[in-house]
Design a protein around this motif. Sequence first.
Motif, PDB file in Angstrom:
ATOM      1  N   ARG A 213       0.824  -1.211   0.000  1.00  0.00           N
ATOM      2  CA  ARG A 213       0.000   0.000   0.000  1.00  0.00           C
ATOM      3  C   ARG A 213       0.864   1.269   0.000  1.00  0.00           C
ATOM      4  O   ARG A 213       0.522   2.273  -0.622  1.00  0.00           O
ATOM      5  CB  ARG A 213      -0.928  -0.005   1.207  1.00  0.00           C
ATOM      6  N   HIS A 214       1.968   1.235   0.707  1.00  0.00           N
ATOM      7  CA  HIS A 214       2.862   2.391   0.738  1.00  0.00           C
ATOM      8  C   HIS A 214       3.474   2.646  -0.641  1.00  0.00           C
ATOM      9  O   HIS A 214       3.678   3.793  -1.036  1.00  0.00           O
ATOM     10  CB  HIS A 214       3.966   2.173   1.773  1.00  0.00           C
ATOM     11  N   LEU A 215       3.778   1.562  -1.363  1.00  0.00           N
ATOM     12  CA  LEU A 215       4.329   1.710  -2.702  1.00  0.00           C
ATOM     13  C   LEU A 215       3.295   2.308  -3.660  1.00  0.00           C
ATOM     14  O   LEU A 215       3.653   3.021  -4.599  1.00  0.00           O
ATOM     15  CB  LEU A 215       4.821   0.355  -3.228  1.00  0.00           C
ATOM     16  N   LEU A 218       3.612   5.876  -3.122  1.00  0.00           N
ATOM     17  CA  LEU A 218       4.869   6.359  -3.699  1.00  0.00           C
ATOM     18  C   LEU A 218       4.744   6.579  -5.199  1.00  0.00           C
ATOM     19  O   LEU A 218       5.414   7.455  -5.759  1.00  0.00           O
ATOM     20  CB  LEU A 218       5.992   5.359  -3.404  1.00  0.00           C
ATOM     21  N   SER A 219       3.887   5.797  -5.856  1.00  0.00           N
ATOM     22  CA  SER A 219       3.724   5.943  -7.303  1.00  0.00           C
ATOM     23  C   SER A 219       3.129   7.300  -7.682  1.00  0.00           C
ATOM     24  O   SER A 219       3.218   7.721  -8.839  1.00  0.00           O
ATOM     25  CB  SER A 219       2.817   4.820  -7.842  1.00  0.00           C
ATOM     26  N   LEU A 220       2.535   7.996  -6.715  1.00  0.00           N
ATOM     27  CA  LEU A 220       1.982   9.327  -6.975  1.00  0.00           C
ATOM     28  C   LEU A 220       3.059  10.406  -6.983  1.00  0.00           C
ATOM     29  O   LEU A 220       2.795  11.550  -7.353  1.00  0.00           O
ATOM     30  CB  LEU A 220       0.926   9.670  -5.914  1.00  0.00           C
ATOM     31  N   VAL A 228       1.494  12.671   2.863  1.00  0.00           N
ATOM     32  CA  VAL A 228       0.563  11.834   3.626  1.00  0.00           C
ATOM     33  C   VAL A 228       1.274  11.037   4.720  1.00  0.00           C
ATOM     34  O   VAL A 228       0.702  10.117   5.306  1.00  0.00           O
ATOM     35  CB  VAL A 228      -0.208  10.878   2.698  1.00  0.00           C
ATOM     36  N   GLY A 229       2.536  11.362   4.961  1.00  0.00           N
ATOM     37  CA  GLY A 229       3.234  10.763   6.083  1.00  0.00           C
ATOM     38  C   GLY A 229       4.149   9.600   5.767  1.00  0.00           C
ATOM     39  O   GLY A 229       4.646   8.930   6.679  1.00  0.00           O
ATOM     40  N   VAL A 230       4.394   9.324   4.495  1.00  0.00           N
ATOM     41  CA  VAL A 230       5.279   8.220   4.106  1.00  0.00           C
ATOM     42  C   VAL A 230       6.730   8.691   4.148  1.00  0.00           C
ATOM     43  O   VAL A 230       7.060   9.732   3.581  1.00  0.00           O
ATOM     44  CB  VAL A 230       4.941   7.699   2.694  1.00  0.00           C
ATOM     45  N   LYS A 234      13.161   5.923   3.544  1.00  0.00           N
ATOM     46  CA  LYS A 234      13.137   4.645   4.258  1.00  0.00           C
ATOM     47  C   LYS A 234      12.375   3.580   3.479  1.00  0.00           C
ATOM     48  O   LYS A 234      12.810   2.424   3.393  1.00  0.00           O
ATOM     49  CB  LYS A 234      12.497   4.839   5.633  1.00  0.00           C
ATOM     50  N   LEU A 235      11.244   3.981   2.891  1.00  0.00           N
ATOM     51  CA  LEU A 235      10.434   3.044   2.107  1.00  0.00           C
ATOM     52  C   LEU A 235      11.201   2.536   0.899  1.00  0.00           C
ATOM     53  O   LEU A 235      11.232   1.333   0.619  1.00  0.00           O
ATOM     54  CB  LEU A 235       9.142   3.730   1.660  1.00  0.00           C
TER      55      LEU A 235
END
Length: 335
Positions: A213-215, A218-220, A228-230, A234-235
């Motif tokens: 979901r985090h990825l 990230l695609s945006l 949005v806090g990502v 680190k990701l």
Amino acid sequence: MRRVILLVVLAGAVAVTSVISIMLGQYDLPLRDLPGILAAGPTGATDLTESVVWQIRIPRVLLGLLVGAALGVGGALMQSVFANPLAEPSVIGVTSGAGVGAAAAIVFGWTFLGTSTTPALAFVSGLITTGVVYALSRFGGKIRVINLILVGIAVNAVAGAAISFLVFLAPSTSREEIVFWQMGTLNGAQWAHVSVVGVIVAVGLVIALLLGRHLDVLSLGDRAAAHVGVNVGKLRALAIITATLLTAAAVSYAGLIGFVGLIVPHIIRTVAGPSNHLILPASALGGAVLIGLSDIVARTIIPFVDLPIGIFTALVGGPVFFILLRRMTRKGGHA
């Protein structure tokens, strides 16, 4: 509903492919005999056929499923991190980079970490390679298609030269084995290999699924994800490390099998859309199916000959890579 149907179909394909792979080989096994042999278990094998199934074919099938899943998810992660459908471990040189560490362990007989020595060295060399590719492909804060391809060509050339040098240093009795390993093979799979790769792949898959979901966020774009806090840095680092870990696990015991991480995520993305929450598990199942089918062909297309799996994945992956490259350049991806 669409997600469930896709995963069920792929899981069914994995099961069918596995059964066919167990049945076929130099000695074909009738389907009616398979349930009894499987029910007896490895400790209940009393004749040659049962021993062949439990000590040769099942470990080989399981290792192939794990390797396919690892390469499929590794490719999907790479494509998400680099935001590029061409960012597959073998195309950009990560697979061959990991192969340098694995080859060194095999040639010099290093065992300072026990059975984990080969995958550990493959992971380290693969991670170093990934860092080099990531650093050299960035221009103006973006990963450009042409940069990615050129860096991949250079890395593959250097890694190939390093592996060739290691082969030259190897004892003459093991050179043929190493050369065959360079082309990708499941020949000689053992339960010990399945255990080691199974643990690594299980950990890698869990981490990858948690990152899904985090990825998607990230695609945006980095700014939108950070808003949005990502933690973008680190990701991205965790995703790259996970992809490298999965690639290293596959390379360590199956050799250099290319294009799986390119073909499978592309097909899944075309069918199911861009959501990594679906692409990642589907790529694991799809990769397992592709390796399973390739292994069946490798063992049966020529009687009593066990061909390298990498031949067949390259025959499929080469045209797919060309098609993707043409699409990217038409959209201005070469700029």
